[in-house]
Every structure is written in C-alpha cells, then in structure tokens.
Design a protein around this motif. Structure first.
Motif, PDB file in Angstrom:
ATOM      1  N   LYS A 142       0.924  -1.344  -0.048  1.00  0.00           N
ATOM      2  CA  LYS A 142      -0.035  -0.149  -0.198  1.00  0.00           C
ATOM      3  C   LYS A 142       0.984   1.493   0.039  1.00  0.00           C
ATOM      4  N   LYS A 143       2.160   1.321  -0.016  1.00  0.00           N
ATOM      5  CA  LYS A 143       3.007   2.135   0.165  1.00  0.00           C
ATOM      6  C   LYS A 143       2.653   3.071   1.193  1.00  0.00           C
ATOM      7  N   LYS A 144       2.432   2.373   2.614  1.00  0.00           N
ATOM      8  CA  LYS A 144       2.227   3.393   3.745  1.00  0.00           C
ATOM      9  C   LYS A 144       3.063   2.864   5.023  1.00  0.00           C
ATOM     10  N   VAL A 145       3.509   3.707   5.893  1.00  0.00           N
ATOM     11  CA  VAL A 145       4.038   3.620   7.079  1.00  0.00           C
ATOM     12  C   VAL A 145       3.369   3.908   8.226  1.00  0.00           C
ATOM     13  N   TYR A 146       3.236   3.065   9.209  1.00  0.00           N
ATOM     14  CA  TYR A 146       2.183   3.201  10.321  1.00  0.00           C
ATOM     15  C   TYR A 146       3.009   3.716  11.446  1.00  0.00           C
ATOM     16  N   CYS A 147       2.682   4.719  12.311  1.00  0.00           N
ATOM     17  CA  CYS A 147       3.525   5.480  13.130  1.00  0.00           C
ATOM     18  C   CYS A 147       2.570   5.693  14.516  1.00  0.00           C
ATOM     19  N   ARG A 148       3.376   5.671  15.470  1.00  0.00           N
ATOM     20  CA  ARG A 148       2.748   6.017  16.916  1.00  0.00           C
ATOM     21  C   ARG A 148       3.779   6.865  17.624  1.00  0.00           C
ATOM     22  N   SER A 149       2.946   7.912  18.248  1.00  0.00           N
ATOM     23  CA  SER A 149       3.479   9.114  18.732  1.00  0.00           C
ATOM     24  C   SER A 149       4.210   8.649  20.170  1.00  0.00           C
ATOM     25  N   THR A 150       5.460   9.273  20.213  1.00  0.00           N
ATOM     26  CA  THR A 150       6.254   8.914  21.406  1.00  0.00           C
ATOM     27  C   THR A 150       5.680   9.760  22.635  1.00  0.00           C
ATOM     28  N   GLN A 151       4.630  10.794  22.669  1.00  0.00           N
ATOM     29  CA  GLN A 151       4.108  11.019  23.738  1.00  0.00           C
ATOM     30  C   GLN A 151       3.167  10.224  24.518  1.00  0.00           C
ATOM     31  N   ASP A 152       3.146  10.615  25.827  1.00  0.00           N
ATOM     32  CA  ASP A 152       2.450   9.549  26.693  1.00  0.00           C
ATOM     33  C   ASP A 152       0.979   9.876  26.661  1.00  0.00           C
ATOM     34  N   THR A 153       0.628  10.735  26.344  1.00  0.00           N
ATOM     35  CA  THR A 153      -0.758  11.375  26.438  1.00  0.00           C
ATOM     36  C   THR A 153      -1.596  10.693  25.200  1.00  0.00           C
ATOM     37  N   ASN A 154      -2.901  10.582  25.524  1.00  0.00           N
ATOM     38  CA  ASN A 154      -3.789  10.074  24.471  1.00  0.00           C
ATOM     39  C   ASN A 154      -4.082  11.374  23.467  1.00  0.00           C
ATOM     40  N   LEU A 155      -3.761  11.287  22.314  1.00  0.00           N
ATOM     41  CA  LEU A 155      -3.873  12.400  21.213  1.00  0.00           C
ATOM     42  C   LEU A 155      -4.889  11.770  20.269  1.00  0.00           C
TER      43      LEU A 155
END
Length: 582
Positions: A142-155
């Motif tokens: 799909k030519k996608k990268v899935y990322c996750r924030s390094t911040q602890d809070t729920n964004l």
C-alpha cells in the motif's frame, strides 16, 4: 465623470499589482475624510493558487525513517525542490555518536553533541515536515508507514497513531544492541547507543563511588561495587574503558581518595584480541597500554549470563565457567536489527538475513521505491560468476562464440564499475589493471578464448567480496550518495550514466554506491589515540590525539555544536570533569 475614471484606473492598477491591493487610503477633497478601498480577492490570485496546488500535487512524497547519520546526511545533501519530504523519528535531534563515550564520564556534556533536526532542515531552505513518532509497521504494497507518537498522552483518541503515504521510502532507522539472547543482559547491563544511555552510565558510575564510600559497606562489597566491566573489545567498549580510566585517575581519585585503590576496570572480548578490525600494530599497542594502566583485558571469553551482582564467563578454549562480581556492566558487543525492521524483512522474504539486503544502488531487494541505509542494511553485492554468461555475450559483439582482448577492453570499465571486487582482486594480485590479469590467464593475449577460459580468468574475483562495516562513516556517505541520486533523478532517467546492464538493455541510471574509507580512530586514554589511515598508515600517540580533536570538531553538524564541544574540552583541561550526580 472624473471620479468614475479615477476609480476605474485605480482598479486596473490594483489588479495589475496585487501586492498593493490590500489597503488603499484615499483622501477625499470634498469631505476631508478618509475612505478605504480593499481588494480582497484579486482574480489572478485564485489562478496563482491553482497553479501552486498543481505543482505541489506533482511532487513525489519522500518519507525518511530515522534521524541518525544516514537520514541526516540525506537531508543535508538533498537540494532538489521536486520532493515533498517528511521525516519520522522518535528522536527530534541528530546525535554525534563518536563522542558518546566522552559523555559517559563528563568530558563532553550531552547537549553539546546533539542538534535539533528542525534546525538542520531549516538551514537547507527546503520544506521538510518532521513527526516525532515511532514507525511500528511498513506496508510496501500500500506504500504506507504506520506510526505511533512517542508522547504518553492520548492524542485524538487514537493514542497518537497515524499513517503516512509515500512514493519513496528511505529506511534509516539504525540498529539496536545485540544481546545474543544472553540471559540477564537487558535487565542488568547498560548499553551505549543513545544519549540517554550515556547519561545513565554517567549516573551509575557516580552511584558506585557514592555507595562504596558509605561506612556500612564491607571491604568485599566495596571492591565488587567498584568493579566496572565492559563486555566487547570493539571501538565503543575500548574507548569507554579508556575514558573511565582517565575519569578515575584524573578526577575521582581526588574526590574519593579512600576508595580509589579498589577500582578495577575489566574488558571482556570473545575473540583473541581487542580492536580486531584495526591494524595489528594498533591492537598490540592498545593491549600493552591497557596492561600498563591496570585495565584487565580478558580475551577468548564469552559472557553467558548476567545477574544483578555478577556475570558468568566461559572460556572459549577450555569451556571453563567463571563468575565475576561487578558494580556496573556495559554491553558493547555489536548490533542487531530493530523489531520493526525484522517484521518488514519477513514481509518481503528476507527473514533469513540478519539485516535488510539492498543492491548497489541502496534499493531494498523486492520492493519498489524503498531504500535502506546505515546500520539497518547491507549491500548484497552481485557476484561476477552469477553474470559471467551475460558478460561474455555482451562482450562478444561479433557473436562468434569467442572473445578477444580488444572486445573485452570495450566493457572493461563497465565491468570494474559494476563489480568492485574485481578491483580488489587486482590489488591482491598487485596488478594495475585487468589487462594484466588476462595476460596471465591467457597464454596468448591476442588469441580468442571461449567462455570456459573466460570463467577461469575471473573465477577468483568474488573471493574479495566484503561487507561494509556498520560505522557512521559508511552511513553518512550512503546518505549523501542517495541525496545526489534524488537531486539528479530526472536528468539521469533521460541520460543514464551508470554501467552497462549485463542482464538487460542500456545502462543503469546512476553509478553504484562506492564507499571511500578515510580512516578510523581509537582513543586509548591518557591523551593518546591510535589511527588507521588510508594507505595502510598507522599513527599512534599524543599527536594523533590532536588529529582526533581536529577531525571530530570539523565533523560536528553545526557551528553551535563545534563551539560547545571545543569549550567542553577546554573546560575539562582547566577545571576537570564534573562528578555531580544529576
């Protein structure tokens, strides 16, 4: 009539020059008041915006994963404005890793060797977006990268998770420390891969001295607490041991005089020598100097288990297991792939490899538009013997089934360029060019030979194939090379400049990547450094230490970091290292 003509002329002027159309103040002669004329939406502004949107839509999306040596080198050397660049990394800074051992003992402060990534991209004048996040999955289909924030809070109610589309993906995520599945390493040992690791080691060293200074500690416990063990005799482990020795002798000896005699530093190496990637002269000097400084070097030993108070070693020759109490242990035995890279390797059928395999143009094998640089990848150099039939057919221009020297010379440059192991093979045979190899392989150079004789002439070339070391120098050169390819992609697609395609038609678009070795340093403490320079030159001593200072100061990424590091060195000379536990 005059007023109508005036406003008509003013309107035409404002449409012709939109920069002055935001506000017009007119002094009315009759009333003596002020009237404001505001042109909010010039007709041609809409047209300009639509053109700009079309230009943006044509830009290719380049996603860079990582802000280490490879990723930052790519960003610094990218000059083309034809790409929409987005950087994803859990670190919003670039770290000058060669000076990490200096941070562990306070020779250099932590913030002196980091540069915010946004400052680096801002200086380039290109629009680069940065996302502080961890890439946890790559989907090449799909030519996608899935990322996750390094911040602890729920964004945004999604725990900071998002995806990024790409046209070109550059994987420069680096690697992590390799524990070889040794029990207890992850729980009890320190690593030296990031700035936070160096700060933890610095705190642990001071903690050991403070604990050993307590009156309630027995002599046996004091001796164990002040035993510092470094597992791994490579550049990182050796430099840390040397830095720690200088810290103890030059600074901590004055502050902890009652316990300084109990300090012991041990380096454990599984092979027969430390610094085995350097010249033997450097290895011998380093071992002799460590012996004079009282640093215990245990070679031929492997660590098989680590607990909270001791580690178990096994001698490679005899199989004897010994137990070694310690106060702090550093694990610096090598690197391994990150979990995200391992998952990606499984998707593309490279699960049997230790790192991502790329071709000589840094393209990940089996993936379109995906590149991999630095410690997370290795170049899978193609063998000459794999393509020997196609090479012979390409050289045999008259289709006679035989090859003469003149025909071979026509493809000689392309052959050496495509297969760098040929050049190394010639050097090992002390030959200047491939003609000499052929003259010795063919009894009569003017005669025509068949494919079997041709195979025999080049059969030993692949024995010179070597993998590139996982160093900052290699990663930086790869990033600069790939940026240059992106800068000239449109030009080279029209006018290819690479070597001949022996398994296809025409030429490759670009020259393949070639690593140029500029030497290696190994600081050994006591203001002495060993250097293995190009041309097999070896330099050891105090003068080489000043060469080390000048080279590393020049290689820092900005003038800010250069000033900070040089001032840290000067502060250490004058006031010594800071032993505060912060």
């Amino acid at each position: 009539m005059w007023g109508h003509s005036f406003y008509e002329s003013a309107s035409r002027l404002l449409r012709k020059h939109p920069s002055v159309s935001k506000l017009l103040v007119v002094v009315t002669v009759s009333g003596g008041g002020l009237a404001a004329f505001h042109e909010t939406t010039p007709v041609h502004t809409v047209y300009a915006d639509s053109v700009q949107e079309d230009q943006i839509a044509k830009k290719k999306k380049v996603v860079v994963l990582g802000t280490g040596w490879a990723g930052v080198s790519f960003l610094k050397n990218l000059k083309s404005s034809n790409y929409d660049v987005e950087v994803v990394s859990p670190k919003n800074y670039f770290l000058f890793t060669p000076l990490l051992p200096s941070v562990t003992c306070g020779t250099v402060e932590a913030r002196s060797i980091v540069e915010p990534i946004r400052c680096i991209t801002k200086k380039k004048g290109l629009e680069v977006q940065f996302r502080e996040a961890v890439c946890h999955k790559i989907d090449p289909k799909k030519k996608k990268v899935y990322c996750r924030s390094t911040q602890d809070t729920n964004l945004g109610g999604k725990h900071g998770e998002f995806s990024v589309d790409y046209d070109y993906l550059i994987i420069a995520m680096g690697a992590q420390s390799n524990t070889f599945n040794t029990p207890g390493v992850e729980q009890y040992a320190h690593f030296l891969k990031g700035i936070e690791d160096a700060m933890k080691i610095r705190q642990s060293v001071i903690n050991c001295f403070e604990r050993a200074s307590l009156p309630c500690v027995s002599e046996e416990e004091r001796k164990n607490i002040l035993h510092f063990v470094c597992v791994g005799g490579g550049p990182a482990g050796v430099e840390f041991a040397a830095e720690l020795h200088d810290f103890v002798k030059e600074d901590l000896a004055k502050l902890y005089p009652s316990v300084i005699d109990r300090v012991q530093i041990t380096v454990i190496e599984a092979s027969d020598h430390i610094l085995n990637m350097f010249d033997k002269r450097i290895t011998a000097f380093a071992e002799q100097k460590f012996s004079r400084d009282g640093i215990d070097v245990k070679t031929g030993s492997m660590v098989v288990k680590v607990t909270d108070k001791e580690l178990s070693t096994k001698e490679r020759a005899t199989g004897k297991v010994s137990h070694l109490p310690y106060g702090m242990v550093l694990w610096a035995t090598g690197i391994g792939p990150r979990p995200e890279v391992i998952d990606f390797m499984k998707q593309i059928g490279q699960s049997n490899r230790r790192v991502l395999a790329t071709d000589e143009w840094l393209r990940v094998e089996g993936c379109d538009g995906v590149y991999a640089l630095g410690d997370c990848a290795t170049i899978n150099q193609r063998r000459v013997m794999e393509d020997i039939v196609e090479i012979f057919r390409t050289a045999d221009t008259d289709k006679s089934g035989t090859l003469n020297l003149e025909e071979f010379q026509e493809i000689m440059d392309d052959l050496v360029e495509r297969y760098p192991q040929l050049e190394l093979h010639l050097k090992s045979k002390q030959m200047r060019n491939i003609d000499e190899l052929l003259e010795k392989s063919w009894q009569n150079p003017t005669a025509e030979v068949d494919i079997e004789t041709f195979k025999s002439a080049l059969s030993q070339a692949d024995s010179q194939m070597k993998n590139l070391p996982a160093t900052a120098q290699v990663a930086a050169q790869q990033g600069a090379y790939l940026a240059n390819c992106f800068n000239r992609m449109e030009e080279c697609e029209k006018y290819p400049e690479g070597p001949l395609r022996f398994r296809g038609v025409g030429r490759h678009c670009f020259q393949p990547f070639r690593y140029k070795h500029f030497g290696m340093f190994a600081p050994l403490g006591g203001e002495q450094t060993a250097a293995h320079l190009p041309g097999d030159w070896v330099s050891i001593g105090h003068s080489t230490q000043w060469l080390w200072y000048s080279v590393y100061a020049s290689k820092l990424v900005s003038w800010r970091t250069r000033v900070l590091v040089v001032s840290d060195w000067g502060r250490r000379f004058v006031f010594g290292r800071d032993s505060s536990r912060l």
